[in-house]
Structure formats: C-alpha cells, structure tokens
Design a protein around this motif. Structure first.
Motif, PDB file in Angstrom:
ATOM      1  N   THR A 139       0.877  -1.177   0.000  1.00 49.22           N
ATOM      2  CA  THR A 139       0.000   0.000   0.000  1.00 49.22           C
ATOM      3  C   THR A 139       0.915   1.228   0.000  1.00 49.22           C
ATOM      4  O   THR A 139       2.098   1.116  -0.324  1.00 49.22           O
ATOM      5  CB  THR A 139      -0.927   0.029   1.227  1.00 49.22           C
ATOM      6  N   HIS A 140       0.408   2.382   0.381  1.00 50.85           N
ATOM      7  CA  HIS A 140       1.261   3.569   0.461  1.00 50.85           C
ATOM      8  C   HIS A 140       1.902   3.696   1.833  1.00 50.85           C
ATOM      9  O   HIS A 140       2.507   4.735   2.146  1.00 50.85           O
ATOM     10  CB  HIS A 140       0.462   4.829   0.111  1.00 50.85           C
ATOM     11  N   GLN A 141       1.806   2.651   2.656  1.00 50.11           N
ATOM     12  CA  GLN A 141       2.393   2.661   3.989  1.00 50.11           C
ATOM     13  C   GLN A 141       3.241   1.409   4.193  1.00 50.11           C
ATOM     14  O   GLN A 141       2.931   0.327   3.685  1.00 50.11           O
ATOM     15  CB  GLN A 141       1.299   2.722   5.056  1.00 50.11           C
ATOM     16  N   PHE A 142       4.309   1.568   4.969  1.00 52.48           N
ATOM     17  CA  PHE A 142       5.178   0.433   5.288  1.00 52.48           C
ATOM     18  C   PHE A 142       5.998   0.772   6.521  1.00 52.48           C
ATOM     19  O   PHE A 142       6.035   1.915   6.972  1.00 52.48           O
ATOM     20  CB  PHE A 142       6.086   0.088   4.099  1.00 52.48           C
ATOM     21  N   GLN A 143       6.651  -0.240   7.075  1.00 51.29           N
ATOM     22  CA  GLN A 143       7.526  -0.044   8.230  1.00 51.29           C
ATOM     23  C   GLN A 143       8.965   0.150   7.769  1.00 51.29           C
ATOM     24  O   GLN A 143       9.403  -0.467   6.795  1.00 51.29           O
ATOM     25  CB  GLN A 143       7.464  -1.255   9.170  1.00 51.29           C
ATOM     26  N   TYR A 144       9.698   1.008   8.512  1.00 49.41           N
ATOM     27  CA  TYR A 144      11.126   1.203   8.260  1.00 49.41           C
ATOM     28  C   TYR A 144      11.876   1.015   9.573  1.00 49.41           C
ATOM     29  O   TYR A 144      11.552   1.661  10.567  1.00 49.41           O
ATOM     30  CB  TYR A 144      11.393   2.595   7.693  1.00 49.41           C
ATOM     31  N   TRP A 145      12.825   0.085   9.579  1.00 51.61           N
ATOM     32  CA  TRP A 145      13.563  -0.284  10.780  1.00 51.61           C
ATOM     33  C   TRP A 145      14.997   0.225  10.706  1.00 51.61           C
ATOM     34  O   TRP A 145      15.633   0.189   9.641  1.00 51.61           O
ATOM     35  CB  TRP A 145      13.611  -1.798  10.937  1.00 51.61           C
ATOM     36  N   LEU A 146      15.522   0.681  11.856  1.00 53.64           N
ATOM     37  CA  LEU A 146      16.929   1.051  11.992  1.00 53.64           C
ATOM     38  C   LEU A 146      17.468   0.513  13.321  1.00 53.64           C
ATOM     39  O   LEU A 146      16.721   0.425  14.313  1.00 53.64           O
ATOM     40  CB  LEU A 146      17.108   2.568  11.951  1.00 53.64           C
ATOM     41  N   PRO A 147      18.763   0.187  13.383  1.00 49.94           N
ATOM     42  CA  PRO A 147      19.342  -0.398  14.611  1.00 49.94           C
ATOM     43  C   PRO A 147      19.770   0.662  15.630  1.00 49.94           C
ATOM     44  O   PRO A 147      20.944   0.749  16.006  1.00 49.94           O
ATOM     45  CB  PRO A 147      20.540  -1.184  14.063  1.00 49.94           C
ATOM     46  N   TYR A 148      18.819   1.471  16.077  1.00 48.47           N
ATOM     47  CA  TYR A 148      19.097   2.507  17.066  1.00 48.47           C
ATOM     48  C   TYR A 148      17.923   2.582  18.039  1.00 48.47           C
ATOM     49  O   TYR A 148      16.822   2.097  17.754  1.00 48.47           O
ATOM     50  CB  TYR A 148      19.287   3.875  16.399  1.00 48.47           C
ATOM     51  N   ALA A 149      18.148   3.229  19.167  1.00 51.42           N
ATOM     52  CA  ALA A 149      17.094   3.381  20.172  1.00 51.42           C
ATOM     53  C   ALA A 149      16.046   4.383  19.688  1.00 51.42           C
ATOM     54  O   ALA A 149      16.373   5.374  19.023  1.00 51.42           O
ATOM     55  CB  ALA A 149      17.691   3.856  21.492  1.00 51.42           C
ATOM     56  N   ALA A 150      14.799   4.148  20.057  1.00 50.10           N
ATOM     57  CA  ALA A 150      13.697   4.998  19.599  1.00 50.10           C
ATOM     58  C   ALA A 150      13.854   6.443  20.078  1.00 50.10           C
ATOM     59  O   ALA A 150      13.563   7.387  19.332  1.00 50.10           O
ATOM     60  CB  ALA A 150      12.367   4.425  20.072  1.00 50.10           C
ATOM     61  N   ASP A 151      14.303   6.648  21.317  1.00 47.01           N
ATOM     62  CA  ASP A 151      14.448   8.015  21.839  1.00 47.01           C
ATOM     63  C   ASP A 151      15.425   8.826  21.000  1.00 47.01           C
ATOM     64  O   ASP A 151      15.167   9.998  20.687  1.00 47.01           O
ATOM     65  CB  ASP A 151      14.918   7.968  23.296  1.00 47.01           C
ATOM     66  N   ALA A 152      16.552   8.205  20.631  1.00 48.20           N
ATOM     67  CA  ALA A 152      17.544   8.910  19.827  1.00 48.20           C
ATOM     68  C   ALA A 152      17.001   9.217  18.437  1.00 48.20           C
ATOM     69  O   ALA A 152      17.241  10.301  17.888  1.00 48.20           O
ATOM     70  CB  ALA A 152      18.819   8.072  19.728  1.00 48.20           C
ATOM     71  N   LEU A 153      16.277   8.286  17.862  1.00 49.68           N
ATOM     72  CA  LEU A 153      15.700   8.489  16.524  1.00 49.68           C
ATOM     73  C   LEU A 153      14.639   9.581  16.539  1.00 49.68           C
ATOM     74  O   LEU A 153      14.559  10.407  15.623  1.00 49.68           O
ATOM     75  CB  LEU A 153      15.123   7.177  16.003  1.00 49.68           C
ATOM     76  N   ASN A 154      13.821   9.607  17.576  1.00 46.09           N
ATOM     77  CA  ASN A 154      12.792  10.640  17.682  1.00 46.09           C
ATOM     78  C   ASN A 154      13.412  12.034  17.836  1.00 46.09           C
ATOM     79  O   ASN A 154      12.969  12.996  17.209  1.00 46.09           O
ATOM     80  CB  ASN A 154      11.865  10.343  18.865  1.00 46.09           C
ATOM     81  N   GLU A 155      14.439  12.132  18.668  1.00 46.23           N
ATOM     82  CA  GLU A 155      15.094  13.414  18.866  1.00 46.23           C
ATOM     83  C   GLU A 155      15.758  13.891  17.578  1.00 46.23           C
ATOM     84  O   GLU A 155      15.655  15.072  17.212  1.00 46.23           O
ATOM     85  CB  GLU A 155      16.133  13.315  19.993  1.00 46.23           C
ATOM     86  N   THR A 156      16.418  12.987  16.868  1.00 47.37           N
ATOM     87  CA  THR A 156      17.082  13.364  15.625  1.00 47.37           C
ATOM     88  C   THR A 156      16.068  13.761  14.554  1.00 47.37           C
ATOM     89  O   THR A 156      16.305  14.673  13.754  1.00 47.37           O
ATOM     90  CB  THR A 156      17.974  12.223  15.120  1.00 47.37           C
ATOM     91  N   THR A 157      14.935  13.079  14.528  1.00 44.27           N
ATOM     92  CA  THR A 157      13.873  13.441  13.583  1.00 44.27           C
ATOM     93  C   THR A 157      13.447  14.888  13.781  1.00 44.27           C
ATOM     94  O   THR A 157      13.309  15.655  12.810  1.00 44.27           O
ATOM     95  CB  THR A 157      12.664  12.501  13.764  1.00 44.27           C
ATOM     96  N   LEU A 158      13.242  15.295  15.034  1.00 41.85           N
ATOM     97  CA  LEU A 158      12.817  16.666  15.315  1.00 41.85           C
ATOM     98  C   LEU A 158      13.943  17.657  15.052  1.00 41.85           C
ATOM     99  O   LEU A 158      13.705  18.748  14.510  1.00 41.85           O
ATOM    100  CB  LEU A 158      12.328  16.775  16.763  1.00 41.85           C
ATOM    101  N   ARG A 159      15.154  17.306  15.422  1.00 35.97           N
ATOM    102  CA  ARG A 159      16.287  18.205  15.174  1.00 35.97           C
ATOM    103  C   ARG A 159      16.467  18.458  13.682  1.00 35.97           C
ATOM    104  O   ARG A 159      16.703  19.594  13.259  1.00 35.97           O
ATOM    105  CB  ARG A 159      17.567  17.603  15.749  1.00 35.97           C
ATOM    106  N   GLN A 160      16.365  17.413  12.878  1.00 33.64           N
ATOM    107  CA  GLN A 160      16.525  17.599  11.436  1.00 33.64           C
ATOM    108  C   GLN A 160      15.435  18.523  10.888  1.00 33.64           C
ATOM    109  O   GLN A 160      15.705  19.396  10.059  1.00 33.64           O
ATOM    110  CB  GLN A 160      16.501  16.258  10.710  1.00 33.64           C
ATOM    111  N   ALA A 161      14.222  18.326  11.359  1.00 37.27           N
ATOM    112  CA  ALA A 161      13.125  19.183  10.900  1.00 37.27           C
ATOM    113  C   ALA A 161      13.340  20.630  11.327  1.00 37.27           C
ATOM    114  O   ALA A 161      13.121  21.567  10.553  1.00 37.27           O
ATOM    115  CB  ALA A 161      11.799  18.657  11.431  1.00 37.27           C
ATOM    116  N   GLU A 162      13.768  20.822  12.568  1.00 43.85           N
ATOM    117  CA  GLU A 162      13.951  22.172  13.099  1.00 43.85           C
ATOM    118  C   GLU A 162      15.139  22.892  12.469  1.00 43.85           C
ATOM    119  O   GLU A 162      15.083  24.098  12.206  1.00 43.85           O
ATOM    120  CB  GLU A 162      14.125  22.100  14.620  1.00 43.85           C
ATOM    121  N   GLU A 163      16.232  22.161  12.224  1.00 40.13           N
ATOM    122  CA  GLU A 163      17.469  22.791  11.776  1.00 40.13           C
ATOM    123  C   GLU A 163      17.608  22.858  10.260  1.00 40.13           C
ATOM    124  O   GLU A 163      18.275  23.759   9.736  1.00 40.13           O
ATOM    125  CB  GLU A 163      18.662  22.042  12.373  1.00 40.13           C
TER     126      GLU A 163
END
Length: 375
Positions: free
Chosen positions: A303-327
C-alpha cells in the motif's frame, strides 16, 4: 537552552511545530492548525464537496446522510452508516452479526485492531470471544480458516493488517480464505480502515473487493485526511440494525458536519491520488533500504504505507527526527517505537502528497544527513 525559569516544551507541541514548519516532508501529510482546518472546510475544497449554504445536519441527516450514500455507492453496497469512531463502528458491526448468526465467536488475527487498540471492547461491551486462525504476521489463509478448531460465526479480516506492516494477501489468497469461511457457514466482515488504498495491489475496484464481504468498515481520517469518523457498509437491513445500535452506543450526535464534510473532501481529493501514492511508496522504500542495517517491511510496499527499521534506540531516533526538521526544514520520519528485535526501532512511513516531491537521490542525501546527526 532551557533554564530553571523556562516553561518545558510539550513534546506533542514541539513535534507539531517541527513538522508543520518543515519545508519538505517524506512521511505523512503536513500537520495543520485549527485555523487551517477550518479554512479548508469553509474554502474551495468544502464548497466543491458539499453545498455549504445548506443547513447543518441534525441527528445524522443532511450532510451525514449524503456521506453515507456516497460511501455505499463507492463500495457497491446497498447502504452505509456513519460512526463518530472506528472503534464504535467495529463493535456495532460484530455485535450485529452475532445477533444474526447466534454465534458470539469471531475469528480474527491477534494483531487485529480490536485486539490491540480497542481495549478488547468486543468482549467487554458485547460479550464476544475471539479465536485466532493463525498467529503468523499475515492474514490467515484458506487452510487455516478451514482448520480453525472452534466454530466461529464471523471471520474478520483487516485489509491491510496494519500492525504486521500493512500487509495484504494476494487476491487469490483473499478469495480462498473468504470461500473457506463460507464453507463453515460464517459471515465475513472486512476491517477496511485502509481499504481505500488496496485496489492497486489487488488489481480490483473497491466494489469488487467489498463484494467479497458481508459488511465493510472504512475510516475517513487514516488515509483520506478527514477530521474523524468511519462508516459501516452492507445490506440495507443490516445497516438499519447498525444504526439502531449506533444510537444506543451514543453515536447519533446532534451535529457531525465537520467530520462529514472533511470526509467528503477526502473522498473528492485524496481518493483519486492513492494509486500514485502506492506507486511512489515503492520508490521511497527502495531509497530508504539502501542504508546498511536498515530494513523495509514488507520488502516491496503493498500500500502507500510500510515499516522502516533502523538499529538505534527509539528516543535517539525521535530526537534526531525533530532536530533535522527544526534545523534543516526537512522531515523524513514521524514517530519511532521500539521494535520486537532488541536494539532496533521502527517507524511507519506514509507516502502522501508531500512525498511525491522527493526523488530517490534527495531521499538518500537527506537520510545520510539524518544518520550523521544521529551519530
């Protein structure tokens, strides 16, 4: 940097501001403020979807009835009933079939929405029980439906199965599973919250897909961008019964025109675009999968949705997601969660209109930047 006198930033508000402020988003639609949603409903899109000079609905007539008629037509069903929530719609549909079959046992997947996200309302409110034809991360096949040890009265199939990775069976597997349920004198209900985007995978129209089931539930906000709301479609007599239970469950609200209007706009604007989203999801998934150690599930999105996995902790990934958007004003992802595999996390990618602007090269460049910020 926050000091002792500063007010902590609410995480939800920070995420909203970061994603709304991004110039480019890869996953999901752009978040909109209350004012922006109101402007959309009262603007050109609203006028194109419905006569806004008419009176508001009263207890599910007017615009709500128009939406019900539209959904029934799109699915090729006799009738449809609007519900304020999908949870209510699902419980009413299953309850109605139980009353008709005299059998309180529902066959479903252990990852199905009523099992995972509805606090087992089907059991707590209606006294129903569930049985699992399979625990594999996919929908049950015909052999598993046929060999189910208990005599269920209703087979519920979630299309796609969201918590397994938005996975779908083949058309042949689906029709065989439905036929196996019929052989057991069971009715078939489709949890089609995201049924709208399955047509490309099955190579069939919405009426052809819905025709396999006795009833179908669809959502208006998960794919179509609505405010809220859902519908159950099926035979006219069944829908009349569902509307009676809607009233008993408190779903016959005085007015629901904002949700109904947003749903009509979604059917008008988003539904025709879904095939393009599904096609581009394959492009996006291939670009994301180029990172060593990453995982796209399913390997080729269905479909137009799927899962994407990375070998990192969720907290670090969430913080980096927001930092990239903000910066950088670029946002690749939304929220991350811990995956069943230790040391890994996953996010759900939703390819919508903003994602169509991204080329594979741009995705790979932004992902490289994301990983650099992460490390």
């Amino acid at each position: 940097m926050a000091n002792e006198h500063s007010t902590p930033i609410d995480p939800a508000s920070r995420r909203f501001a970061a994603l709304r402020g991004a110039e480019r988003l890869l996953s999901g639609p752009r978040p909109r403020s209350v004012a922006e949603r109101l402007a959309e409903l009262s603007g050109e899109a609203g006028h194109a979807a419905y006569d806004l000079d008419g009176r508001p609905d009263v207890y599910c007539d007017g615009i709500v009835a128009a939406l019900e008629q539209s959904v029934a037509g799109l699915l090729g069903m006799e009738a449809a009933a609007f519900f304020p929530t999908g949870t209510m719609a699902q419980q009413v549909a299953l309850r109605c079939w139980t009353e008709r079959t005299g059998n309180p046992l529902v066959a479903m997947h252990p990852l199905a929405h009523p099992e995972v996200h509805e606090r087992h309302a089907y059991a707590q409110l209606s006294g129903l029980r569930s049985v699992w034809p399979t625990q594999e991360p996919r929908l049950p096949n015909a052999d598993e439906v046929e060999g189910c040890a208990e005599p269920f009265g209703t087979l519920m199939l979630e299309l796609p199965l969201r918590d397994a990775g938005f996975v779908l069976p083949s058309w042949e597997e689906l029709t065989d599973a439905v036929a196996a349920a019929r052989e057991r004198d069971a009715v078939v209900h489709f949890d089609g919250a995201r049924l709208w985007e399955t047509t490309a995978h099955f190579g069939r129209t919405l009426p052809e897909i819905a025709d396999l089931a006795d009833s179908v539930y669809v959502s208006f906000y998960k794919t179509l961008g609505g405010v809220s709301g859902a519908a159950v479609a099926g035979p006219a007599e069944f829908v009349a019964q569902a509307k009676a239970w809607r009233h008993r469950y408190g779903g016959q609200l005085w007015q629901q025109w904002p949700a109904a209007l947003a749903a009509l706009i979604g059917l008008e604007q988003e539904l025709p675009r879904l095939d393009a989203y599904v096609a581009h999801a394959k492009v996006v998934a291939k670009a994301l999968a180029a990172v060593p150690g990453s995982r796209v599930h399913p390997g080729v999105p269905q479909t137009h949705q799927f899962q994407y996995w990375l070998p990192y902790a969720a907290d670090a990934l969430n913080e980096t997601t927001l930092r990239q958007a903000e910066e950088t004003r670029q946002a690749l992802f939304s929220g991350w969660r811990a995956a069943p595999v230790p040391g890994h996390s996953f996010t759900e990618i939703t390819v919508a209109a903003p994602a169509l602007e991204w080329s594979p090269e741009e995705i790979e460049d932004a992902l490289g930047q994301f990983l650099k910020m992460l490390r």
